[in-house]
Write a protein that holds these residues in place. Structure first.
Motif, PDB file in Angstrom:
ATOM      1  N   GLU A 139      -6.813  -3.385   0.519  1.00  0.00           N
ATOM      2  CA  GLU A 139      -6.423  -2.392   1.511  1.00  0.00           C
ATOM      3  C   GLU A 139      -4.994  -2.667   1.948  1.00  0.00           C
ATOM      4  OE1 GLU A 139      -8.010  -0.244   5.628  1.00  0.00           O
ATOM      5  OE2 GLU A 139      -8.997  -2.073   4.896  1.00  0.00           O
ATOM      6  N   GLY A 140      -4.182  -1.604   2.001  1.00  0.00           N
ATOM      7  CA  GLY A 140      -2.788  -1.756   2.376  1.00  0.00           C
ATOM      8  C   GLY A 140      -2.431  -0.905   3.578  1.00  0.00           C
ATOM      9  N   TRP A 141      -1.450  -1.394   4.337  1.00  0.00           N
ATOM     10  CA  TRP A 141      -0.896  -0.661   5.474  1.00  0.00           C
ATOM     11  C   TRP A 141       0.612  -0.594   5.283  1.00  0.00           C
ATOM     12  CZ3 TRP A 141      -4.858  -4.025   5.624  1.00  0.00           C
ATOM     13  CH2 TRP A 141      -6.042  -3.652   6.291  1.00  0.00           C
ATOM     14  N   SER A 174       4.212  11.391   6.180  1.00  0.00           N
ATOM     15  CA  SER A 174       2.969  10.878   5.598  1.00  0.00           C
ATOM     16  C   SER A 174       3.234  10.083   4.322  1.00  0.00           C
ATOM     17  CB  SER A 174       2.025  12.043   5.274  1.00  0.00           C
ATOM     18  OG  SER A 174       2.642  12.939   4.355  1.00  0.00           O
ATOM     19  N   TYR A 175       4.511   9.817   4.017  1.00  0.00           N
ATOM     20  CA  TYR A 175       4.861   9.144   2.764  1.00  0.00           C
ATOM     21  C   TYR A 175       4.361   7.700   2.741  1.00  0.00           C
ATOM     22  CZ  TYR A 175       7.652   6.626  -0.670  1.00  0.00           C
ATOM     23  OH  TYR A 175       8.048   5.821  -1.701  1.00  0.00           O
ATOM     24  N   THR A 176       3.732   7.315   1.634  1.00  0.00           N
ATOM     25  CA  THR A 176       3.426   5.906   1.349  1.00  0.00           C
ATOM     26  C   THR A 176       3.665   5.671  -0.137  1.00  0.00           C
ATOM     27  OG1 THR A 176       1.092   6.345   0.839  1.00  0.00           O
ATOM     28  CG2 THR A 176       1.626   5.760   3.118  1.00  0.00           C
ATOM     29  N   VAL A 177       3.953   4.427  -0.503  1.00  0.00           N
ATOM     30  CA  VAL A 177       4.140   4.128  -1.927  1.00  0.00           C
ATOM     31  C   VAL A 177       2.814   3.966  -2.650  1.00  0.00           C
ATOM     32  CG1 VAL A 177       6.415   3.097  -1.618  1.00  0.00           C
ATOM     33  CG2 VAL A 177       4.391   1.634  -1.511  1.00  0.00           C
ATOM     34  N   SER A 178       1.752   3.608  -1.921  1.00  0.00           N
ATOM     35  CA  SER A 178       0.390   3.592  -2.469  1.00  0.00           C
ATOM     36  C   SER A 178       0.263   2.709  -3.708  1.00  0.00           C
ATOM     37  CB  SER A 178      -0.062   5.027  -2.789  1.00  0.00           C
ATOM     38  OG  SER A 178      -0.019   5.834  -1.634  1.00  0.00           O
ATOM     39  N   GLY A 179       0.525   1.428  -3.547  1.00  0.00           N
ATOM     40  CA  GLY A 179       0.552   0.524  -4.684  1.00  0.00           C
ATOM     41  C   GLY A 179      -0.788   0.148  -5.273  1.00  0.00           C
ATOM     42  N   THR A 180      -1.890   0.490  -4.619  1.00  0.00           N
ATOM     43  CA  THR A 180      -3.186   0.155  -5.211  1.00  0.00           C
ATOM     44  C   THR A 180      -3.478   0.993  -6.451  1.00  0.00           C
ATOM     45  OG1 THR A 180      -4.302   1.696  -3.710  1.00  0.00           O
ATOM     46  CG2 THR A 180      -4.197  -0.609  -3.035  1.00  0.00           C
ATOM     47  N   THR A 239     -12.546  -1.408  -4.916  1.00  0.00           N
ATOM     48  CA  THR A 239     -12.351  -0.495  -3.791  1.00  0.00           C
ATOM     49  C   THR A 239     -10.947  -0.688  -3.239  1.00  0.00           C
ATOM     50  OG1 THR A 239     -14.677  -0.395  -3.127  1.00  0.00           O
ATOM     51  CG2 THR A 239     -13.056   0.081  -1.431  1.00  0.00           C
ATOM     52  N   THR A 240     -10.226   0.410  -3.038  1.00  0.00           N
ATOM     53  CA  THR A 240      -8.881   0.332  -2.478  1.00  0.00           C
ATOM     54  C   THR A 240      -8.731   1.371  -1.379  1.00  0.00           C
ATOM     55  OG1 THR A 240      -7.905   1.922  -4.020  1.00  0.00           O
ATOM     56  CG2 THR A 240      -7.938  -0.390  -4.712  1.00  0.00           C
ATOM     57  N   GLN A 241      -7.777   1.128  -0.518  1.00  0.00           N
ATOM     58  CA  GLN A 241      -7.487   2.067   0.559  1.00  0.00           C
ATOM     59  C   GLN A 241      -6.048   1.872   1.017  1.00  0.00           C
ATOM     60  OE1 GLN A 241     -10.430   2.456   3.734  1.00  0.00           O
ATOM     61  NE2 GLN A 241      -8.799   2.766   5.239  1.00  0.00           N
ATOM     62  N   ILE A 242      -5.393   2.982   1.352  1.00  0.00           N
ATOM     63  CA  ILE A 242      -4.020   2.956   1.858  1.00  0.00           C
ATOM     64  C   ILE A 242      -3.997   3.570   3.250  1.00  0.00           C
ATOM     65  CG2 ILE A 242      -1.637   3.689   1.479  1.00  0.00           C
ATOM     66  CD1 ILE A 242      -2.603   1.861  -0.677  1.00  0.00           C
ATOM     67  N   PRO A 289       5.610  -4.685  -3.453  1.00  0.00           N
ATOM     68  CA  PRO A 289       4.836  -5.315  -2.366  1.00  0.00           C
ATOM     69  C   PRO A 289       3.363  -5.513  -2.686  1.00  0.00           C
ATOM     70  CG  PRO A 289       5.311  -3.022  -1.831  1.00  0.00           C
ATOM     71  CD  PRO A 289       6.051  -3.319  -3.100  1.00  0.00           C
ATOM     72  N   TYR A 290       2.767  -4.572  -3.412  1.00  0.00           N
ATOM     73  CA  TYR A 290       1.325  -4.662  -3.633  1.00  0.00           C
ATOM     74  C   TYR A 290       0.966  -5.738  -4.658  1.00  0.00           C
ATOM     75  CZ  TYR A 290       0.164  -0.741  -0.634  1.00  0.00           C
ATOM     76  OH  TYR A 290      -0.035   0.057   0.464  1.00  0.00           O
ATOM     77  N   MET A 291       1.799  -5.896  -5.678  1.00  0.00           N
ATOM     78  CA  MET A 291       1.518  -6.954  -6.652  1.00  0.00           C
ATOM     79  C   MET A 291       1.748  -8.343  -6.053  1.00  0.00           C
ATOM     80  SD  MET A 291       0.488  -6.077  -9.799  1.00  0.00           S
ATOM     81  CE  MET A 291       1.307  -7.055 -11.056  1.00  0.00           C
ATOM     82  N   PHE A 292       2.623  -8.437  -5.049  1.00  0.00           N
ATOM     83  CA  PHE A 292       2.771  -9.718  -4.366  1.00  0.00           C
ATOM     84  C   PHE A 292       1.429 -10.171  -3.811  1.00  0.00           C
ATOM     85  CE2 PHE A 292       3.150 -11.701  -0.114  1.00  0.00           C
ATOM     86  CZ  PHE A 292       3.549 -12.961  -0.531  1.00  0.00           C
ATOM     87  N   ALA A 293       0.712  -9.246  -3.174  1.00  0.00           N
ATOM     88  CA  ALA A 293      -0.575  -9.597  -2.588  1.00  0.00           C
ATOM     89  C   ALA A 293      -1.600  -9.944  -3.666  1.00  0.00           C
ATOM     90  CB  ALA A 293      -1.076  -8.445  -1.723  1.00  0.00           C
ATOM     91  N   LEU A 294      -1.730  -9.085  -4.677  1.00  0.00           N
ATOM     92  CA  LEU A 294      -2.742  -9.320  -5.710  1.00  0.00           C
ATOM     93  C   LEU A 294      -2.466 -10.591  -6.497  1.00  0.00           C
ATOM     94  CD1 LEU A 294      -5.226  -8.333  -7.310  1.00  0.00           C
ATOM     95  CD2 LEU A 294      -3.626  -7.185  -8.850  1.00  0.00           C
ATOM     96  N   GLU A 295      -1.221 -10.795  -6.925  1.00  0.00           N
ATOM     97  CA  GLU A 295      -0.921 -11.954  -7.771  1.00  0.00           C
ATOM     98  C   GLU A 295      -0.913 -13.262  -6.985  1.00  0.00           C
ATOM     99  OE1 GLU A 295      -0.349 -11.877 -11.579  1.00  0.00           O
ATOM    100  OE2 GLU A 295      -1.880 -10.677 -10.581  1.00  0.00           O
ATOM    101  N   SER A 296      -0.650 -13.185  -5.691  1.00  0.00           N
ATOM    102  CA  SER A 296      -0.838 -14.376  -4.854  1.00  0.00           C
ATOM    103  C   SER A 296      -2.320 -14.712  -4.744  1.00  0.00           C
ATOM    104  CB  SER A 296      -0.243 -14.140  -3.464  1.00  0.00           C
ATOM    105  OG  SER A 296       1.155 -13.986  -3.515  1.00  0.00           O
ATOM    106  N   ALA A 297      -3.141 -13.675  -4.545  1.00  0.00           N
ATOM    107  CA  ALA A 297      -4.585 -13.899  -4.447  1.00  0.00           C
ATOM    108  C   ALA A 297      -5.153 -14.438  -5.754  1.00  0.00           C
ATOM    109  CB  ALA A 297      -5.283 -12.596  -4.053  1.00  0.00           C
ATOM    110  N   MET A 298      -4.645 -13.955  -6.888  1.00  0.00           N
ATOM    111  CA  MET A 298      -5.121 -14.469  -8.178  1.00  0.00           C
ATOM    112  C   MET A 298      -4.789 -15.947  -8.330  1.00  0.00           C
ATOM    113  SD  MET A 298      -6.855 -12.353 -10.078  1.00  0.00           S
ATOM    114  CE  MET A 298      -6.644 -12.849 -11.796  1.00  0.00           C
ATOM    115  N   ASP A 299      -3.636 -16.356  -7.838  1.00  0.00           N
ATOM    116  CA  ASP A 299      -3.285 -17.781  -7.892  1.00  0.00           C
ATOM    117  C   ASP A 299      -4.219 -18.585  -6.998  1.00  0.00           C
ATOM    118  OD1 ASP A 299      -1.091 -19.536  -9.087  1.00  0.00           O
ATOM    119  OD2 ASP A 299      -1.038 -20.170  -6.987  1.00  0.00           O
TER     120      ASP A 299
END
Length: 752
Positions: free
Chosen positions: A299-301, A309-315, A328-331, A351-361
């Protein structure tokens, strides 16, 4: 249109615009000479929320050389606001008395000289009705709303996560960042003597979009507007969306009946253009004890302005990187009193891959498993959400190539286990991905009997070597040398191509140029085989090709280009090429000509998933006492289909990797929370990496042939270079210190 491995494509080519750039001959928009210009200077708001109650302009008007001062009281209703990056509502400027954000344009001073305009601007006295602003996520009054769209989802991720024997449940964040291209944001507007036709000189990544936007804001026909941007001194997304200054300077030029030049200051570039949104992430990973993912929840904010209403929506990307049956993803967009966020190099995935790839590590450490092997176990050739195949997917080839070059096998996995004197050594890695986009394109191509060709298209050179790429493809397909090709781009009276964004530029321009070259070859071949005499009379036209300045057939038969061309025309052969990739709507070309935001065929494809992939490796050294951070070396490996020009491609990917290091360790726009004002709006305080911060960056171009992504097999490279590097750095910092930093940037104070 298959790539000929023996041709020019894939061989290094020196930039065709290199000489004019290094000698200063290249005309950037603010360099364009105009007759007797007036100069503009922006007056911007020192408050982030409120209204303009009034202005005292007496002292400003009394400044010698002042010609006019635009403000909402004398221009209200004369210009329509531009749309936001998503084509919807955004903040306004002088269209009303409302102040939406710090640094908003509230007046434009016009004078005979830049110095007079600047002096008068500082004498403008504005009376504001100040309201209490909301600065960021947790500020009172911030309004969080779920993004209304279809978020990637499959299976029951919540249940799978609850049942998983191994879990990661963490939160991450990335700061606001600003583009800061070397070229300042500038606009010059000139009306013809009748006042009916407008020329706009402005650095842009969207020549037809700029034309269409300016026309719509001014309420005039787009055919009466010429936009010119032969070169763009960096953009990274900031020069893609429409900007309010364009129409205001056009209006100023009309009021004065003379050209007007504006060059915004560096601080004004922070507040009058878009930026990378501040983001927060909640990532939950569930896995078996063998390392197979069973659940991904992301989930991203994202922060944006009140009306946008613009978001990059990286999920849209992070949901597809690994095999997982439950996702499951949500923006969410959080509305605060800031300017509207927008595109910035690799907008969703940085920004979104920073979160995912940190979590994978983190998952790899929880499993006591090598991070590369964890990714290998969860590699997939099938999109886990829709079940579509990837057009090609070489992420493991990139990880393996990068690991070999980096020496990953010498890594000891325990945090803090690698040292050299007083320096703690950390090695980190991350995967990289970016969608492979392509848009409709058009071109005008001419070929002379002397073997010279001209390519005309409203293309964009934003520093990537785009003109050279076009020249290489034209030379390759026409059997000429790169020096024989003249590329004429950068004006809206030339055939349109899509905006330079979303890493579509090379695919869109090169495919339509190749298509036009094929039209030339076909015409020459048909005429040659239909002639009563000649080397190819009665031959199959499909077997003839252009090479070495001649028309060539099987068995070495050939005839000079001039002879072949003479059968078709008495002079120069000119063709107009159009390319609409399969799957785009019937309106694609019309949208392109109208300057509306052209749809790109990429993530939304229904046949395959089209992405470029890569891997980032970095070594950090952290002083055990001072916690000073150094990055002596990095290795970045990418597979991106056909590489038209490896010379410029390597440069782009290296630049992306360096920017990724900056994203991890340096860049952050500081916001004063009580006032919602930006603090470090200059190069002295906004930290970016310099030579001393970056040691060796080794770029590997992993060979990849993709016959499904587009006819030439080209995947974009402009943006993937940055993706994943911030996570690789954070993972290396953990390996060095045992301290997991989940909030960027990583600076000394977070490690003490």
């Amino acid at each position: 249109m298959a790539v000929d491995a023996g041709g020019l494509i894939g061989k290094p080519a020196v930039r065709i615009d290199g000489k004019v750039k290094v000698t200063g001959e290249a005309h950037y928009p603010s360099d364009e000479p105009v007759l007797h210009p007036a100069y503009a200077y922006l007056v911007t708001s020192p408050i982030a929320k409120g209204r303009v109650r009034g202005m005292n302009l007496d002292a400003a008007r009394a400044t010698p050389g002042v010609l006019d001062i635009l403000n909402h009281q004398n221009v209200n209703g004369q210009v329509q606001p531009p749309p936001g990056p998503d084509g919807k509502a955004t903040t306004t400027s002088m269209e009303s008395d409302r102040v939406w954000n710090d640094g908003q344009i509230v007046a434009v001073v016009l004078a005979e000289t830049y110095e007079a305009a600047r002096e008068a601007a500082y004498k403008v006295v504005v009376d504001y009705a100040v309201e209490t602003p909301s600065a960021t996520f947790d500020s009172p009054g911030a309004d969080a709303q779920r993004k209304v769209e279809t978020d990637p989802k499959v299976g029951d991720a919540a249940a799978a996560f609850a049942a998983a024997p191994v879990k990661i449940d963490e939160r991450y964040s990335t700061p606001t960042q600003h583009h800061n291209p070397m070229e300042l944001f500038a606009t010059t507007c000139v009306w013809d003597s009748s006042g009916a036709k407008l020329t706009v000189y402005e650095a842009t990544q969207n020549i037809y979009g700029l034309r269409g936007s300016a026309a719509r804001q001014l309420g005039i026909d787009p055919s009466t507007v010429l936009t010119v941007s032969h070169y763009c001194g960096g953009g990274f997304g900031s020069k893609g969306p429409a900007n309010p200054r364009t129409a205001w300077i056009a209006l100023a030029a009309k009021r004065l009946r003379r050209p007007v030049k504006l060059v915004a200051t560096r601080p004004q570039g922070f507040t009058t253009t878009t930026y990378r949104a501040e983001t927060r992430h909640h990532v939950q990973l569930g896995a078996t004890r063998e390392g197979r993912l069973t659940a991904i929840l992301h989930e991203g904010w994202e922060v944006s302005s009140r009306p946008s209403s613009y978001t990059v929506s990286g999920t849209q990307c992070t949901a597809l990187l690994y095999a997982c049956p439950n996702v499951t993803t949500q923006i969410n967009v959080v509305h605060v009193d800031r300017a509207t966020a927008g595109y910035m190099r690799a907008p969703p995935v940085t920004p979104y891959m920073f979160a995912l790839e940190s979590a994978m590590d983190e998952l790899a450490y929880a499993l006591n498993m090598d991070p590369i092997e964890l990714r290998r176990i969860n590699d997939t050739q099938i999109d886990p959400i829709l079940g579509l195949p990837f057009s090609s997917r070489s992420v493991m080839k990139c990880l393996d190539a990068g690991a070999a070059r980096f020496g990953w096998r010498r890594r000891t996995p325990a945090p803090g286990s690698m040292r050299e004197g007083d320096w703690l050594i950390g090695w980190g890695c991350a995967a990289s991905m970016y969608p492979s986009n392509i848009g409709s394109g058009t071109v005008r191509l001419s070929l002379t009997p002397t073997g010279k060709a001209t390519v005309q298209m409203a293309a964009h050179e934003i520093g990537t070597g785009a003109y050279t790429t076009v020249a290489v493809v034209a030379a390759d397909r026409l059997g000429l040398q790169v020096d024989d090709i003249t590329v004429q781009p950068g004006e809206s009276d030339l055939p349109p191509v899509p905006r330079a964004g979303g890493s579509n530029n090379a695919a869109s321009t090169c495919n339509v140029v190749a298509k036009a070259c094929e039209e030339v070859r076909s015409r020459l071949a048909v005429a040659a085989v239909g002639a009563n005499a000649g080397a190819f009379s009665g031959a199959d036209p499909a077997t003839l090709r252009l090479a070495g300045g001649a028309l060539v057939g099987p068995g070495g038969r050939q005839e000079p280009l001039a002879t072949a061309l003479a059968r078709v025309t008495a002079g120069t052969l000119e063709v107009h090429g159009e390319n609409v990739p399969d799957g785009l709507p019937p309106t694609a070309l019309a949208d392109l000509y109208n300057g509306t935001d052209a749809i790109l065929r990429g993530e939304q494809r229904k046949d395959v998933r089209a992405f470029a992939f890569g891997a980032q490796f970095v070594e950090v050294r952290i002083h055990r006492q001072t916690r000073e951070i150094r990055t002596p070396r990095a290795v970045a490996a990418f597979a991106a289909g056909t590489i038209v020009n490896p010379f410029t491609a390597r440069s782009q990917l290296m630049g992306g990797a360096i920017w990724g290091l900056g994203s991890a360790l340096h860049e952050a726009t500081v916001i004063d929370l009580p006032t919602a004002r930006l603090v470090n709006t200059n190069f002295a305080d906004y930290m970016i990496p310099v030579n001393a911060d970056v040691g060796e960056v080794d770029v590997i171009l992993v060979p990849e042939v993709d016959t499904r992504v587009n006819p030439m097999g080209i995947k974009g490279i402009g943006e993937i270079g940055i993706v994943g590097m911030n996570a690789a750095v954070a993972n290396a910092v953990y390996h060095a210190t045992g301290k997991r930093i989940r909030d960027l940037p990583i600076r000394i104070e977070k490690l003490l």
